[in-house]
Scaffold this active site. Structure first.
Site, PDB file in Angstrom:
ATOM      1  N   LYS A 195      22.345  43.220  60.658  1.00  0.00           N
ATOM      2  CA  LYS A 195      23.800  43.398  60.702  1.00  0.00           C
ATOM      3  C   LYS A 195      24.217  44.813  60.333  1.00  0.00           C
ATOM      4  O   LYS A 195      25.210  45.326  60.848  1.00  0.00           O
ATOM      5  CB  LYS A 195      24.493  42.384  59.772  1.00  0.00           C
ATOM      6  CG  LYS A 195      24.469  40.983  60.321  1.00  0.00           C
ATOM      7  CD  LYS A 195      25.509  40.102  59.670  1.00  0.00           C
ATOM      8  CE  LYS A 195      25.520  38.724  60.302  1.00  0.00           C
ATOM      9  NZ  LYS A 195      26.242  37.730  59.532  1.00  0.00           N
ATOM     10  N   LYS A 234      18.727  35.005  69.745  1.00  0.00           N
ATOM     11  CA  LYS A 234      19.510  33.878  69.227  1.00  0.00           C
ATOM     12  C   LYS A 234      20.900  33.814  69.870  1.00  0.00           C
ATOM     13  O   LYS A 234      21.502  34.853  70.106  1.00  0.00           O
ATOM     14  CB  LYS A 234      19.631  34.096  67.712  1.00  0.00           C
ATOM     15  CG  LYS A 234      20.261  33.001  66.948  1.00  0.00           C
ATOM     16  CD  LYS A 234      20.382  33.369  65.472  1.00  0.00           C
ATOM     17  CE  LYS A 234      21.528  34.304  65.218  1.00  0.00           C
ATOM     18  NZ  LYS A 234      21.912  34.451  63.821  1.00  0.00           N
ATOM     19  N   LYS A 256      27.663  34.645  67.878  1.00  0.00           N
ATOM     20  CA  LYS A 256      29.071  35.006  68.105  1.00  0.00           C
ATOM     21  C   LYS A 256      29.195  36.488  68.398  1.00  0.00           C
ATOM     22  O   LYS A 256      30.130  36.926  69.051  1.00  0.00           O
ATOM     23  CB  LYS A 256      29.881  34.754  66.828  1.00  0.00           C
ATOM     24  CG  LYS A 256      29.998  33.319  66.411  1.00  0.00           C
ATOM     25  CD  LYS A 256      30.608  33.215  64.999  1.00  0.00           C
ATOM     26  CE  LYS A 256      30.096  31.973  64.303  1.00  0.00           C
ATOM     27  NZ  LYS A 256      30.502  31.801  62.928  1.00  0.00           N
TER      28      LYS A 256
END
Ligand code: TYM
Length: 333
Positions: free
Chosen positions: A114, A198, A201
């Site tokens: 992230k 994966k 969102k």
């Protein structure tokens, strides 16, 4: 033994099929078990660890709550609340942060993903995010945590923090050591565009995922365009495992239909993807459309959603504040 279940979902935009099959569907299964007390949290404190739009966050918190309810969670059976309503989470997180070690946090792969290349510009909140997650879990004496595969490392850290705290203060089992409940077969739903990534969102293309509020036409279109390979559906799981996109789509079908992957392989082996995709779209519409209409209905009933969260917040506060009180005594406040 009564199982104590805790899990959380971030209110960051529309939830998708990965959230549903990897986590929320399991939340409902636990809720419907006799010997389980379930607490499900909309983790809004986690959602501010990256840049966000305050007006959108308010909506997303309600929409995530609506998704819980539309998926089958019942606020009379499970405690449903939002994290920021219960101050114990922030307080507990600070205290546990004094037990957790930097070396442990430095290993967290989700932070690395992230934060990206420019780690120095990531918020401190993003870095210590797994400690807040540990507080969420440990404050409720949780025994089992249903999550998708991507949360495994955070759960291991939670266990390490609990063990270290117990050891530091010479306590026997003060913090329960929670078990991650990660499904064997469908713990990681992958992107429709790349079977090695994966479903998420944050992926830019909406065609990479099925959102729980997608219309029937959108579902059909997304499945039509989902990446596959030119071969027919294989005859064995071993062969399927070499073909990530095929494995993912058959996995989605199996999970939605509550059957093992082997049964799906037997059902479709030798058939081509156009035929399978038709069955998959039909099944998705059958299972997801009722959820999406219910989300839309609940989204309009703001006062009801707010009432569910307020009631849940009181219950969560009652449980977790007692634990924080004990923690404070232990550490000498
Ligand atoms: P979050 O909001 O990213 O995801 C919510 C849940 O959905 C699962 N999930 C998936 N499962 C399978 N395949 C996928 N593609 C997929 N994408 C998401 C996640 O594993 C998760 O179970 N840190 C957590 C939230 C959290 C939490 C907690 C969870 C905060 N405190 C305490 C459990 C207990 C998160 O960001 O999940």
């Amino acid at each position: 033994m009564i199982k104590k279940i805790f899990s959380g979902v971030q209110p960051t935009g529309n939830l998708h099929l990965g959230n549903y099959l990897g986590a929320i569907k399991n939340f409902v299964n636990f809720q419907n078990q006799e010997k389980a007390e379930c607490i499900y949290c909309v983790v809004d404190l986690h959602a501010i660890t990256v840049k966000h739009d305050p007006a959108k966050l308010k909506n997303s918190i309600r929409e995530t709550t609506a998704t819980f309810l539309a998926s089958g969670l019942d606020f009379k059976k499970s405690v449903i609340f939002k994290q920021s309503d219960v101050p114990s989470h922030s307080e507990g997180s600070w205290i546990l942060g004094c037990t957790a070690k930097m070396g442990w946090l430095n290993r967290m792969t989700q932070f690395k993903e992230k934060a990206g290349k420019d780690k120095e510009k990531a918020s401190i909140g993003l870095y210590i995010y797994p400690i807040l997650m540990a507080a969420d879990i440990l404050l409720y004496d949780t025994t089992h945590v249903p999550v998708g595969d991507d949360q495994k490392q955070h759960l291991e850290l939670t266990r390490d923090i609990a063990q270290k705290f117990n050891q530091e203060y010479n306590l026997n089992n003060f913090f329960k050591i929670p078990e991650p409940m990660i499904q064997d077969e469908f713990a990681r739903i992958m992107s429709l565009k790349d079977g090695k990534k994966k479903m998420s969102k944050s992926e830019i293309s909406d065609f990479s995922r099925i959102n729980l509020n997608d219309t029937k036409d959108i579902i059909v279109n997304k499945i039509k365009k989902a990446k596959t390979d030119p071969l027919p559906i294989p005859e064995s799981i071993e062969e399927l495992k070499k073909r990530p996109e095929a494995q993912n789509l058959l996995g989605i079908y199996s999970s939605l239909n509550n059957q093992g992957l082997k049964d799906t392989v037997n059902e479709f082996s030798g058939k081509n993807f156009s035929e399978f995709k038709k069955s998959l779209s039909d099944l998705l519409i059958d299972k997801i459309s009722p959820i999406s209409s219910e989300i839309n209905r609940l989204n309009k009933d703001i006062s009801f959603i707010d009432k569910v969260l307020t009631e849940g917040g009181f219950k969560a506060h009652e449980i977790s504040s007692k634990k924080v009180k004990k923690i404070k005594e232990i550490i000498g406040f």
